[in-house]
Every structure is written in structure tokens, then in C-alpha cells.
Motif scaffolding. Sequence first.
Motif, mmCIF file in Angstrom:
data_model
loop_
_atom_site.group_PDB
_atom_site.id
_atom_site.type_symbol
_atom_site.label_atom_id
_atom_site.label_comp_id
_atom_site.label_asym_id
_atom_site.label_seq_id
_atom_site.Cartn_x
_atom_site.Cartn_y
_atom_site.Cartn_z
ATOM 1 N N THR A 54 0.845 -1.188 0.000
ATOM 2 C CA THR A 54 0.000 0.000 0.000
ATOM 3 C C THR A 54 0.883 1.240 0.000
ATOM 4 O OG1 THR A 54 -0.129 -0.043 2.416
ATOM 5 C CG2 THR A 54 -1.896 -1.144 1.192
ATOM 6 N N VAL A 55 0.425 2.274 -0.706
ATOM 7 C CA VAL A 55 1.241 3.461 -0.947
ATOM 8 C C VAL A 55 0.450 4.722 -0.617
ATOM 9 C CG1 VAL A 55 2.568 4.749 -2.669
ATOM 10 C CG2 VAL A 55 2.413 2.256 -2.828
ATOM 11 N N LEU A 56 1.111 5.676 0.042
ATOM 12 C CA LEU A 56 0.557 7.010 0.261
ATOM 13 C C LEU A 56 1.426 8.024 -0.462
ATOM 14 C CD1 LEU A 56 -1.305 9.101 1.667
ATOM 15 C CD2 LEU A 56 0.341 9.099 3.574
ATOM 16 N N ASP A 57 0.797 8.865 -1.286
ATOM 17 C CA ASP A 57 1.496 9.980 -1.916
ATOM 18 C C ASP A 57 1.067 11.254 -1.201
ATOM 19 O OD1 ASP A 57 3.148 11.290 -3.849
ATOM 20 O OD2 ASP A 57 1.324 11.910 -4.896
ATOM 21 N N MET A 58 2.005 11.905 -0.538
ATOM 22 C CA MET A 58 1.710 13.087 0.272
ATOM 23 C C MET A 58 1.821 14.345 -0.578
ATOM 24 S SD MET A 58 3.864 11.928 3.672
ATOM 25 C CE MET A 58 3.116 13.038 4.841
ATOM 26 N N THR A 62 -2.310 16.669 -8.788
ATOM 27 C CA THR A 62 -3.170 16.122 -9.843
ATOM 28 C C THR A 62 -3.372 14.616 -9.722
ATOM 29 O OG1 THR A 62 -1.264 15.775 -11.303
ATOM 30 C CG2 THR A 62 -2.420 17.890 -11.490
ATOM 31 N N GLY A 63 -2.659 13.971 -8.799
ATOM 32 C CA GLY A 63 -2.744 12.522 -8.671
ATOM 33 C C GLY A 63 -1.801 11.779 -9.596
ATOM 34 N N ILE A 64 -0.831 12.501 -10.155
ATOM 35 C CA ILE A 64 0.054 11.919 -11.153
ATOM 36 C C ILE A 64 0.851 10.733 -10.609
ATOM 37 C CG2 ILE A 64 1.771 13.725 -10.635
ATOM 38 C CD1 ILE A 64 1.334 11.830 -13.979
ATOM 39 N N ILE A 65 1.384 10.827 -9.382
ATOM 40 C CA ILE A 65 2.232 9.747 -8.870
ATOM 41 C C ILE A 65 1.427 8.485 -8.581
ATOM 42 C CG2 ILE A 65 3.771 9.069 -6.990
ATOM 43 C CD1 ILE A 65 4.875 11.941 -7.062
ATOM 44 N N PRO A 66 0.269 8.545 -7.903
ATOM 45 C CA PRO A 66 -0.532 7.320 -7.744
ATOM 46 C C PRO A 66 -0.926 6.688 -9.080
ATOM 47 C CG PRO A 66 -1.289 8.969 -6.203
ATOM 48 C CD PRO A 66 -0.298 9.651 -7.107
ATOM 49 N N GLU A 89 -10.284 17.260 -6.102
ATOM 50 C CA GLU A 89 -11.467 16.917 -6.895
ATOM 51 C C GLU A 89 -11.082 16.607 -8.334
ATOM 52 O OE1 GLU A 89 -14.781 17.513 -9.581
ATOM 53 O OE2 GLU A 89 -13.064 18.877 -9.412
ATOM 54 N N MET A 90 -10.137 17.360 -8.876
ATOM 55 C CA MET A 90 -9.675 17.112 -10.238
ATOM 56 C C MET A 90 -8.959 15.763 -10.311
ATOM 57 S SD MET A 90 -7.502 19.616 -12.780
ATOM 58 C CE MET A 90 -6.084 19.745 -11.691
ATOM 59 N N ALA A 91 -8.146 15.448 -9.286
ATOM 60 C CA ALA A 91 -7.449 14.154 -9.245
ATOM 61 C C ALA A 91 -8.454 13.002 -9.187
ATOM 62 C CB ALA A 91 -6.500 14.103 -8.053
ATOM 63 N N ARG A 92 -9.537 13.182 -8.423
ATOM 64 C CA ARG A 92 -10.556 12.122 -8.350
ATOM 65 C C ARG A 92 -11.211 11.894 -9.707
ATOM 66 N NH1 ARG A 92 -11.221 13.585 -2.810
ATOM 67 N NH2 ARG A 92 -12.334 15.476 -3.382
ATOM 68 N N ARG A 93 -11.399 12.967 -10.471
ATOM 69 C CA ARG A 93 -11.961 12.788 -11.813
ATOM 70 C C ARG A 93 -10.991 12.052 -12.738
ATOM 71 N NH1 ARG A 93 -12.810 17.740 -14.147
ATOM 72 N NH2 ARG A 93 -12.083 18.944 -12.365
ATOM 73 N N SER A 94 -9.686 12.274 -12.544
ATOM 74 C CA SER A 94 -8.703 11.510 -13.327
ATOM 75 C C SER A 94 -8.739 10.034 -12.965
ATOM 76 C CB SER A 94 -7.298 12.067 -13.091
ATOM 77 O OG SER A 94 -7.132 13.331 -13.691
#
Length: 256
Positions: A54-58, A62-66, A89-94
Motif C-alpha cells: 500500500t502506498v501514500l502519496d503526500m 493532480t494525482g500523477i504519482i498514484p 477533486e480534479m485528481a478524483r476525476r482523473s
Amino acid sequence: MTERQELEIQLKPGERIDDLERKGYRIIQNREMFCYGMDSILLSGFAKVKEGETVLDMGTGTGIIPLLLEAKTDGKHFTGLEIQPDCAEMARRSVALNHLAEKIDIVDGDIKEASKIFGGAFFDVVTTNPPYMTEHHGLQNPEAPKAIARHEIKCSLTDIIREAAKVLKPGGRFYMVHRPRRLVEIISLMREYRIEPKRIRMVHPFVNREANMVLIEGLRGGNAMMKVEAPLIVYKEQGVYHEEILEIYGKTKKKK
């Protein structure tokens, strides 16, 4: 993904969809906020995620790393923590755009509260591409998304490393990209919070230029022994990437 499916993901003014060139994944970005850069791509290539981890990106932005780590590794689940609601919210849409809701969560929250949000010793891996500049370094608009992404306004380097140490399981790994000028501070803080530096790689724009990025891996509770890897050179010549950079970007097949 069909054109109709793409239209179901609502784009806001100024937003666009970019191809990540990994498994057909795409990402929504907005120039007025903050678009990902090479540092995030290089971090995704440097970080090691094993099967079932499991990974956490702090400070996921934009959510690019996950998204990239899900595409590149056999990790079980990925979480992005982001303090700016519009970015989250934008990352969740991605995530929805790529049908990855079961593999990736985007959580609204403050890095300084990460251990309260998730609990202690929760993740196998923590990644972060944090703000590089101190709070007042060239700061113009402290509330602008780009300023928050670049300056330590919402959190400090100490906050990041302290909370990473708390949420990592014993033996968990920490990965960060930062500026070489702050390397002494980074190593000092990592050791203070018992994340032992294990692997470092300097990134140089050209072979004859000084490093402008550093990639660092730490082990929660590890013993003292650090490997300094061969430098990563970005360009062969102006506008021409080295082969390893192309591999990291997914533009060539990795050599066996």
C-alpha cells in the motif's frame, strides 16, 4: 476509452486531458493550477513498490504519482493526500477517467495531520514531491495553487518527514524528490525521525551541469548504510533525451 465515456467526465474551464503513455491512462490538468513536471515522472521511476503493498502519496496534486505507480507496479492500493480541494477533486476525476476507483483513493487533508487521518504504521511506502522553496522564497500570492505547490506554505519539510515516519510501517520505504541544495537538511531530518537514508541519485540536466534534482529513498528504522547511485542525465544534447529518461517516460521498451 470511447469519446462518449470521456464526455461523461466533466471538464472545467481551462482543463485538458493528457496522455500518460502508460496502459492508456490519462490525466486531467489545468494550467491555472499546477501541471505535473519531470520531477514527478522521475520519482515514479525511482520509487519501488512491491506486489501487494500500500502506498501514500503526500501532496498528490493532480494525482500523477498514484496513477503512474498503479500503471508501473503491482502495488495493492494507492492513496493520494491533497490539501487543496480543487486539486483533489480534479485528481478524483482523473481516477474515474481511468476506471481506477477500486485501486486509488484521493483524500482531502493536511499533510501535517496525515497520521491522524490514516493512523500510525499504516502504509508500506510513502512518496512525496513536496514544495521545494521555503515559505518566503520568491513568494507573490500565498493562496495561489501554484504558490502552494512550490512553497512551504501549508507544510514544511519537517512536517512531511515527521508524518511520513508516523504512517510508515516498520521497515517501510520513503521516497522523495527535492533540490540538492537542501540535501543536508533532508538527511538530518530523516535520521531525526528514524527514516534511514538508503539510496540517493542526483539528476543533472546535462552531463557537464550541476545537479538540479535529487531522488532519495529511506527505510523506516533501517541501519546506517547508504548507496549513492550513478547520476541520471536528462539530455544528451539540447532537446534530445537520454535513453533512460525515455524509458522512464514509457517512450521505449526497457532493456532486459
